[in-house]
Scaffold this motif. Structure first.
Motif, PDB file in Angstrom:
ATOM      1  N   ALA A 306      30.955  47.022  43.958  1.00  0.00           N
ATOM      2  CA  ALA A 306      32.112  47.812  44.214  1.00  0.00           C
ATOM      3  C   ALA A 306      33.406  46.815  44.563  1.00  0.00           C
ATOM      4  N   GLY A 307      33.115  45.789  45.179  1.00  0.00           N
ATOM      5  CA  GLY A 307      34.010  44.656  45.280  1.00  0.00           C
ATOM      6  C   GLY A 307      34.229  43.866  44.624  1.00  0.00           C
ATOM      7  N   GLY A 308      33.937  43.776  43.267  1.00  0.00           N
ATOM      8  CA  GLY A 308      34.066  43.235  42.015  1.00  0.00           C
ATOM      9  C   GLY A 308      33.209  42.130  41.570  1.00  0.00           C
ATOM     10  N   ASP A 309      31.932  41.996  42.536  1.00  0.00           N
ATOM     11  CA  ASP A 309      30.980  41.066  42.045  1.00  0.00           C
ATOM     12  C   ASP A 309      29.975  41.483  41.130  1.00  0.00           C
ATOM     13  N   TRP A 310      30.213  41.408  39.907  1.00  0.00           N
ATOM     14  CA  TRP A 310      29.261  42.116  38.927  1.00  0.00           C
ATOM     15  C   TRP A 310      28.103  41.308  38.685  1.00  0.00           C
ATOM     16  N   THR A 311      27.988  39.822  39.365  1.00  0.00           N
ATOM     17  CA  THR A 311      26.921  39.395  38.982  1.00  0.00           C
ATOM     18  C   THR A 311      25.622  39.404  40.198  1.00  0.00           C
ATOM     19  N   THR A 312      26.025  40.492  40.813  1.00  0.00           N
ATOM     20  CA  THR A 312      24.887  40.798  41.663  1.00  0.00           C
ATOM     21  C   THR A 312      23.825  41.625  40.858  1.00  0.00           C
ATOM     22  N   SER A 313      22.621  41.446  41.307  1.00  0.00           N
ATOM     23  CA  SER A 313      21.514  42.223  40.818  1.00  0.00           C
ATOM     24  C   SER A 313      20.479  42.614  41.806  1.00  0.00           C
ATOM     25  N   ILE A 314      19.804  43.700  41.621  1.00  0.00           N
ATOM     26  CA  ILE A 314      19.022  44.346  42.542  1.00  0.00           C
ATOM     27  C   ILE A 314      17.659  43.811  42.317  1.00  0.00           C
ATOM     28  N   ALA A 315      16.968  43.563  43.668  1.00  0.00           N
ATOM     29  CA  ALA A 315      15.572  42.923  43.451  1.00  0.00           C
ATOM     30  C   ALA A 315      14.586  44.353  43.188  1.00  0.00           C
ATOM     31  N   ILE A 316      13.722  43.870  42.065  1.00  0.00           N
ATOM     32  CA  ILE A 316      12.610  44.762  41.691  1.00  0.00           C
ATOM     33  C   ILE A 316      11.563  44.768  42.473  1.00  0.00           C
ATOM     34  N   ARG A 317      10.975  45.668  43.118  1.00  0.00           N
ATOM     35  CA  ARG A 317       9.768  45.451  43.936  1.00  0.00           C
ATOM     36  C   ARG A 317       8.453  45.699  43.056  1.00  0.00           C
ATOM     37  N   SER A 318       8.520  46.556  42.055  1.00  0.00           N
ATOM     38  CA  SER A 318       7.328  46.613  40.947  1.00  0.00           C
ATOM     39  C   SER A 318       7.849  47.604  40.103  1.00  0.00           C
ATOM     40  N   ASP A 319       6.847  47.569  39.170  1.00  0.00           N
ATOM     41  CA  ASP A 319       7.276  48.154  37.803  1.00  0.00           C
ATOM     42  C   ASP A 319       7.301  49.771  38.275  1.00  0.00           C
ATOM     43  N   LYS A 320       7.227  50.299  39.524  1.00  0.00           N
ATOM     44  CA  LYS A 320       7.383  51.553  39.621  1.00  0.00           C
ATOM     45  C   LYS A 320       8.710  51.873  40.473  1.00  0.00           C
ATOM     46  N   ASP A 321       9.366  50.703  40.626  1.00  0.00           N
ATOM     47  CA  ASP A 321      10.743  50.878  41.448  1.00  0.00           C
ATOM     48  C   ASP A 321      11.668  51.297  40.320  1.00  0.00           C
ATOM     49  N   THR A 322      11.848  52.732  40.137  1.00  0.00           N
ATOM     50  CA  THR A 322      12.594  53.179  39.296  1.00  0.00           C
ATOM     51  C   THR A 322      14.202  53.152  39.633  1.00  0.00           C
ATOM     52  N   LEU A 323      14.572  53.319  41.058  1.00  0.00           N
ATOM     53  CA  LEU A 323      15.957  53.082  41.687  1.00  0.00           C
ATOM     54  C   LEU A 323      16.470  51.761  41.266  1.00  0.00           C
ATOM     55  N   GLY A 324      15.511  50.853  41.577  1.00  0.00           N
ATOM     56  CA  GLY A 324      15.993  49.382  41.476  1.00  0.00           C
ATOM     57  C   GLY A 324      16.306  49.100  39.916  1.00  0.00           C
ATOM     58  N   GLN A 325      15.271  49.654  39.245  1.00  0.00           N
ATOM     59  CA  GLN A 325      15.428  49.380  37.670  1.00  0.00           C
ATOM     60  C   GLN A 325      16.907  50.190  37.141  1.00  0.00           C
ATOM     61  N   SER A 326      17.029  51.268  37.525  1.00  0.00           N
ATOM     62  CA  SER A 326      18.255  52.097  37.220  1.00  0.00           C
ATOM     63  C   SER A 326      19.398  51.488  37.463  1.00  0.00           C
ATOM     64  N   LEU A 327      19.376  50.798  38.646  1.00  0.00           N
ATOM     65  CA  LEU A 327      20.682  50.290  38.964  1.00  0.00           C
ATOM     66  C   LEU A 327      21.047  49.080  38.342  1.00  0.00           C
ATOM     67  N   ASN A 328      20.038  48.344  38.014  1.00  0.00           N
ATOM     68  CA  ASN A 328      20.162  47.047  37.475  1.00  0.00           C
ATOM     69  C   ASN A 328      20.491  47.341  35.945  1.00  0.00           C
ATOM     70  N   GLY A 329      19.932  48.553  35.369  1.00  0.00           N
ATOM     71  CA  GLY A 329      20.223  49.057  34.043  1.00  0.00           C
ATOM     72  C   GLY A 329      21.734  49.385  34.106  1.00  0.00           C
ATOM     73  N   MET A 330      22.156  50.135  35.095  1.00  0.00           N
ATOM     74  CA  MET A 330      23.663  50.438  35.237  1.00  0.00           C
ATOM     75  C   MET A 330      24.517  49.267  35.242  1.00  0.00           C
ATOM     76  N   ILE A 331      23.969  48.306  35.941  1.00  0.00           N
ATOM     77  CA  ILE A 331      24.841  47.123  36.259  1.00  0.00           C
ATOM     78  C   ILE A 331      24.980  46.229  34.778  1.00  0.00           C
ATOM     79  N   GLU A 332      23.921  46.331  34.224  1.00  0.00           N
ATOM     80  CA  GLU A 332      23.758  45.788  32.883  1.00  0.00           C
ATOM     81  C   GLU A 332      24.726  46.382  31.898  1.00  0.00           C
ATOM     82  N   GLN A 333      24.659  47.707  31.910  1.00  0.00           N
ATOM     83  CA  GLN A 333      25.656  48.575  31.115  1.00  0.00           C
ATOM     84  C   GLN A 333      27.186  48.425  31.342  1.00  0.00           C
ATOM     85  N   ILE A 334      27.491  48.443  32.556  1.00  0.00           N
ATOM     86  CA  ILE A 334      28.869  48.120  32.889  1.00  0.00           C
ATOM     87  C   ILE A 334      29.187  46.454  32.676  1.00  0.00           C
ATOM     88  N   ASN A 335      28.259  45.596  32.716  1.00  0.00           N
ATOM     89  CA  ASN A 335      28.570  44.329  32.250  1.00  0.00           C
ATOM     90  C   ASN A 335      28.927  44.394  30.699  1.00  0.00           C
TER      91      ASN A 335
END
Length: 400
Positions: A306-335
């Motif tokens: 939100a502060g403009g740092d679009w290089t940030t990524s969410i750490a994925i805990r496992s292949d079942k971490d749908t929230l982290g995967q969705s956030l990373n997907g959102m960041i990638e799409q925004i990038n």
């Protein structure tokens, strides 16, 4: 210790308490059974002695009846025989006395009673035989002897001797019956006294044992109630402590979850005592803490974005971490979108530069055209001035 282990220990404690209660109940029942057994023994002994007293009293009554039959028969000896009815009573009483001599012998359980029973057996046989057999024979023979003197001079010496002989025999029979009867009565009296004393003692013992049984039952009930009350109180206390050790941590955890679910407050602090537990509730608190910490990390990452740092990524805990995967997907799409915007802005900038260059060229051409027009204007002005001069010169020449 895990909750299952605590529950096992609590159940084992209840089992031990019940086992102890059962043991106490067993001891109480054993005491009651022992006292009851002793009381029952005393009761049976008392009943036995009371039954023996009844037999002895019946024996004494039969003996008195047989004695009266004998006395009445002697009184009525002049009839020459014993009546059939009286003889039936004599036989009946005699047979009963002889038949129950063994019962009297079985009553004897002391040396003195056994000696009395042996004496009784001898004297009863002697007395019954004398009344049942000897007395009827004596009455019949005496009557036959005296019948010889019917119609004779009863004042004669022979009659006197016969009468004296009959009288002597009856006196001897009377003495025999008196001695035998007295001996039997004495033996019966001694046995009755002995048995009555034993019956009285047995009844006293039975009463004492009954009181002892009642006391044992009362004491046992009191002990069971007291011990049961103690066990119940301890069980309630243990149940309360065990319940509080579970419900309070659960309440803390539920409050934390409600804060997260209802208000989105992730700035919660779980008690260190709860986190230090080694059971499932401690594991639940640790898992909740890890969940909150991860959410804080995700919130921090989202805040950086939100502060403009679009290089940030969410750490994925496992292949079942749908929230982290969705956030990373959102960041990638925004990038990607931002990249496209950047490319578009570069193209716009390039077009703007070209437009600027064209504008500059147009501006330079316009400047050059303005300069040419200015030169033309200057030339026209000169031409005009020259024309005017020529005109003036022409007018002047015309005037000439």
């Amino acid at each position: 210790m895990k909750i299952r282990g605590k529950m096992f220990l609590a159940g084992f404690g209840v089992f031990l308490a019940l086992l102890v209660v059962g043991g106490v109940a067993g001891l109480v029942n054993f005491s009651i059974d022992s006292a009851t057994s002793e009381s029952e023994t005393a009761r049976l002994f008392a009943e036995k002695r009371n039954a023996q007293l009844e037999i002895l009293n019946e024996y004494n009554l039969r003996l008195v009846a047989l004695t009266l039959n004998a006395m009445d028969s002697i009184i009525d000896k002049d009839s020459g025989s014993i009546s059939k009815e009286r003889m039936g009573e004599i036989k009946d009483n005699g047979e009963w006395l002889l038949a129950h001599v063994k019962d009297i012998a079985e009553l004897a359980d002391t040396d003195s009673e056994k000696a009395e029973a042996e004496t009784l057996s001898v004297n009863v046989n002697k007395f019954v035989n004398a009344v049942r057999d000897d007395l009827p024979a004596l009455i019949a023979s005496s009557a036959a002897t005296m019948n010889k003197f019917k119609g004779a001079d009863q004042g004669s010496a022979d009659f006197a001797r016969a009468e004296a002989g009959v009288k002597a025999k009856f006196d001897e029979m009377d003495d025999t019956l008196d001695v035998a009867s007295s001996q039997v009565k004495g033996t019966i009296k001694a046995l009755i006294k002995s048995v009555r004393d034993e019956a009285r003692d047995a009844n006293t013992t039975m009463a004492a044992k009954m009181l002892e049984v009642k006391k044992v039952i009362s004491d046992g009930d009191t002990a069971l109630l007291a011990f049961g009350a103690v066990v119940i109180l301890i069980s309630i206390l243990v149940a309360i402590l065990f319940s509080n050790s579970i419900t309070r941590p659960i309440a803390h955890t539920v409050d934390a979850l409600n804060s997260i679910a209802a208000m989105g407050d992730i700035n919660l602090v779980l008690p260190e005592k709860l986190l230090a537990r080694k059971d499932e509730l401690g594991d639940l608190a640790k898992a909740l803490k890890e969940l909150v910490e991860f959410q804080k990390h995700e919130v921090g990452s989202i805040s950086a974005i939100a502060g403009g740092d679009w290089t940030t990524s969410i750490a994925i805990r496992s292949d079942k971490d749908t929230l982290g995967q969705s956030l990373n997907g959102m960041i990638e799409q925004i990038n990607n979108v931002l990249g496209q915007i950047k490319d578009a802005s570069l193209q716009v900038n390039f077009g703007a530069n070209e437009v600027s260059s064209a504008s500059q060229a147009l501006s330079q051409g316009a400047t050059e055209q303005a300069a040419s027009l200015e030169e033309i204007s200057s030339s026209l002005t000169e031409i005009g001035s020259q024309t005017k001069t020529n005109a003036e010169n022409a007018n002047q020449a015309a005037q000439l």
